[in-house]
Design an enzyme around this catalytic site. Sequence first.
Site, PDB file in Angstrom:
ATOM      1  N   GLU A  29       0.747  -1.171   0.006  1.00 13.94           N
ATOM      2  CA  GLU A  29      -0.059  -0.073  -0.050  1.00 13.94           C
ATOM      3  C   GLU A  29       0.722   1.324   0.016  1.00 13.94           C
ATOM      4  O   GLU A  29       0.847   2.095   1.037  1.00 13.94           O
ATOM      5  CB  GLU A  29      -0.955  -0.017   1.181  1.00 13.94           C
ATOM      6  CG  GLU A  29      -1.785  -0.991   1.241  1.00 13.94           C
ATOM      7  CD  GLU A  29      -3.109  -0.817   2.273  1.00 13.94           C
ATOM      8  OE1 GLU A  29      -2.968  -0.171   3.001  1.00 13.94           O
ATOM      9  OE2 GLU A  29      -4.011  -1.683   2.124  1.00 13.94           O
TER      10      GLU A  29
ATOM     11  N   GLU B 290      -5.445  -8.479   0.476  1.00 16.00           N
ATOM     12  CA  GLU B 290      -6.220  -8.053   1.927  1.00 16.00           C
ATOM     13  C   GLU B 290      -7.760  -7.617   1.514  1.00 16.00           C
ATOM     14  O   GLU B 290      -8.241  -7.033   0.719  1.00 16.00           O
ATOM     15  CB  GLU B 290      -5.513  -6.541   2.417  1.00 16.00           C
ATOM     16  CG  GLU B 290      -4.334  -7.073   3.101  1.00 16.00           C
ATOM     17  CD  GLU B 290      -3.759  -5.790   3.961  1.00 16.00           C
ATOM     18  OE1 GLU B 290      -4.507  -4.792   4.419  1.00 16.00           O
ATOM     19  OE2 GLU B 290      -2.729  -5.715   4.154  1.00 16.00           O
TER      20      GLU B 290
HETATM   21  C1  NOJ Z   1      -4.172  -2.111   5.348  1.00 13.35           C
HETATM   22  C2  NOJ Z   1      -2.792  -2.569   5.770  1.00 13.35           C
HETATM   23  O1  NOJ Z   1      -1.976  -3.231   4.991  1.00 13.35           O
HETATM   24  C3  NOJ Z   1      -2.663  -3.329   7.291  1.00 13.35           C
HETATM   25  O2  NOJ Z   1      -1.489  -3.110   7.740  1.00 13.35           O
HETATM   26  C4  NOJ Z   1      -3.910  -2.734   7.885  1.00 13.35           C
HETATM   27  O3  NOJ Z   1      -3.819  -3.327   9.373  1.00 13.35           O
HETATM   28  C5  NOJ Z   1      -5.180  -3.149   7.257  1.00 13.35           C
HETATM   29  N1  NOJ Z   1      -5.185  -2.540   6.057  1.00 13.35           N
HETATM   30  C6  NOJ Z   1      -6.378  -2.554   8.176  1.00 13.35           C
HETATM   31  O4  NOJ Z   1      -6.446  -1.244   8.279  1.00 13.35           O
END
Ligand code: NOJ
Length: 478
Positions: A197, A389
């Site tokens: 990200e 994710e």
């Molecule tokens: C994005 C991130 O990659 C991760 O580290 C985070 O905990 C989750 N989404 C939820 O916010």
Amino acid sequence: MNRREAIKSTGILASSIFLSPQLINQEQEMSYSKTDFGKDFHWGTATASYQVEGAYQTDGRGMSIWDTLSHISGKVKNNDTGDVACDFYNRYESDLEIMKSMNFNAFRFSISWSRILPEGTGKINPKGIEFYHKLIDKCLSLGITPFITIYHWDLPQTLEDKGGWTNREILNWFAEYTEILTKEYGAKVKNWMILNEPVIFGGFGYLMGHFAPQRKGLENFLPAVHHISMVMGVAGRIVRKNVEKAIVGTTFSCGVIDPLKDTKEDKQGAAAQDAYWNRMFIEPVLGLGYPKETLKWLEGIDKYVQEGDMEKLPFDFDFVGVQNYSRMVVTHDPNDKLFGSRGVDLKKELKINEKDITSIGWEVYPEGIYRILKQYGAYKNVKQIIVTENGAAGNDKESKNGEVNDPQRVKYYKEYLKNVLKAKKEGVNVGGYFAWSYMDNFEWMEGYSQRFGIVYVDYPTQKRIIKDSGKWFKEFLK
Ligand code: NOJ
């Protein structure tokens, strides 16, 4: 060892292996099954080093920018830190066994740069190297395919002291780190992701001052954007060089942006936010350049672009990781200098029902994953997409009988997966799905207050309990 003892030894509560009648009913309502996604589909869960490992000073690990930030009083909610986190460093074996018991065939984890190179560059820490070998070996022994994320936000503090992502030298630092990882683990691990990200660690870390290292302003952000973009190709080429039959990807946080009203101003505001959140990092990598025509201030990036950079920047990734949770609805705001728009209040302005907002304040919007998969799938050079994710935060609690009932999360997963399948059936080449997260963990500025796991973590005892959502996956993936 009898069955009960065996279950106990992996940290799973005995009561958690039985499906409740409610889950069985939900199962019957299902309109699709695992096989609809195809037989080579990767079904995994994801974690990240700083969020789960703990052991922050063990075996020679160096400090990262998140250690620094979380140790400053008043920064992270409840002054939580990743010092112990889920103690995954010591419990990875039983955690992987729990994953296996839920029938997952893949695991996405990240490597802590400062465990491998405590100073960021130079001297290698053999204990750090050994830890990830053991983790990978355990995955392989259980038939779980490891997916490595090279960088999930925990930059060594020593490198931040030299400017972090604003310093072009980071291309060399990152190359050195990637060389080491790929030479060490490349014979065992084929699936690699360069970054997690970019827009979140770049934007929140170097523009908005929210995440570590909490720097602000375009003078920090623009060089960081360019170096983050460049590093994907730099490291991608190293993975290809060192890893035979490598499958190389990188991940993007993304989600559809809708205008509140059907007006020119709201639509323009939505387009600007879309350029920032969804396009700014993927398009240069695909050879399309920075979306400067939509975000005028991005023109300032030229100052950091050296001759030949734009030719070197593109990289033909084998897959793109889509990380989606929600959508954003925006409206025109003349006071907003970056986008001319702002996100709307879900309850007041959008009239979203409380039950459709997760504990972290994000709207449950299953159609959003379908729409963003279509949006990303429409890019000509995107060969494959993996949902690296997706998940929901909740205020989960252990019940008196030792269960963790999370019906909202079960519903969330069922609906989001239905939409993933819809996109896949309409031709988007989706090759896998990773739930965020395997277990509750350190949710950055929110500390441990937000629980995203399908496995519950009782932090004082480190006991794990498979939540109903985890049991749902177990049945679904059977
Ligand atoms: C994005 C991130 O990659 C991760 O580290 C985070 O905990 C989750 N989404 C939820 O916010």
